[in-house]
Design an enzyme around this catalytic site. Structure first.
Site, PDB file in Angstrom:
ATOM      1  CG  HIS A 107     -41.166   9.716-163.932  1.00  0.00           C
ATOM      2  ND1 HIS A 107     -42.434   9.947-163.952  1.00  0.00           N
ATOM      3  CD2 HIS A 107     -40.576  10.544-164.375  1.00  0.00           C
ATOM      4  CE1 HIS A 107     -42.480  11.199-164.508  1.00  0.00           C
ATOM      5  NE2 HIS A 107     -41.293  11.580-165.125  1.00  0.00           N
ATOM      6  CB  ALA A 140     -30.845   9.654-170.404  1.00  0.00           C
TER       7      ALA A 140
END
Length: 227
Positions: A85, A149
């Site tokens: 991404h 994350a």
């Protein structure tokens, strides 16, 4: 030249190895900003090593404009590198990255101040860094490390570990759990909830003490020792 070509082929192959959504050659070449960013960086870094002024930084800036990924031309990046991404990734000047590393969007490999010299992290081989994670300072992240994350890592991490949290802490090392599995969403630490729980415990303790004092006062009144 052959080594550069092999590195680019490894970067291209990494897209298919690390992203199940990748379907064909044309899609990767046209639609993968993470792949575009590393190609642009390879050129900028080559010129940086030749000590050509301005141009490497300009190429890096154009790459940032096109992909949303900022990689300083001085950063050293191994082969098989992939940014999934990609938007919002920042990689500082003195960063060193090994082979087969995967970054997700929003990752920062940055410094902690205005110190000179080596001020960015060194990342080992086969490392995965989750979306939004921050790895800051001249620390070393060992081979085969997984960083969850949103984690903020400020200290070096030995090989074969999983790190999560703010600040980052090791929960798995060499396949063995170091502490309770806080990767599970239901077990993520909530500092506000902990504060409220502590306050509630304190209130219950004070209510108990007040109740004991009231009982003592009533007993003294009944005995005529207190009016």
């Amino acid at each position: 030249m052959r080594k550069i070509w092999e590195t680019i082929k490894a970067d291209y192959k990494a897209v298919f190895d690390k992203d199940p959504a990748a379907r064909n050659f044309l899609e990767v070449i046209l639609c993968y900003p993470g792949f575009h960013a590393i190609l642009i960086h390879r050129l900028a870094h080559f010129l940086w090593r030749m000590k050509i002024p301005v141009i490497p930084r300009l190429i890096s800036h154009i790459g940032r404009f096109l992909t949303g990924i900022e990689i300083h031309p001085g950063a050293k990046i191994g082969k098989g590198f992939f940014i999934d991404h990609g938007m919002g990734v920042v990689i500082g000047e003195t960063t060193e990255i090994g082979d087969n590393v995967l970054l997700y969007q929003g990752v920062t490999l940055g410094g902690t101040g205005k110190e000179k010299g080596k001020r960015h992290p060194t990342i080992g081989n086969n490392v995965v860094i989750g979306a939004g994670a921050k790895v800051l300072g001249p620390i070393t992240i060992g081979d085969n490390v997984r960083i969850g994350a949103g984690s903020v890592v400020l200290k070096s991490v030995p090989p074969n570990c999983t790190v999560v949290g703010v600040p980052g802490r090791i929960i798995i090392q060499n396949g063995k759990r170091v502490e309770n599995d806080i990767l599970a969403h239901g077990n993520l630490p909530d500092p506000y909830s902990q504060i409220i729980e502590d306050l509630n415990s304190r209130i219950l303790y004070l209510e108990k003490k007040i109740g004991e004092l009231e009982s003592t006062i009533e007993e003294l009144k009944l005995k005529g020792l207190l009016k």
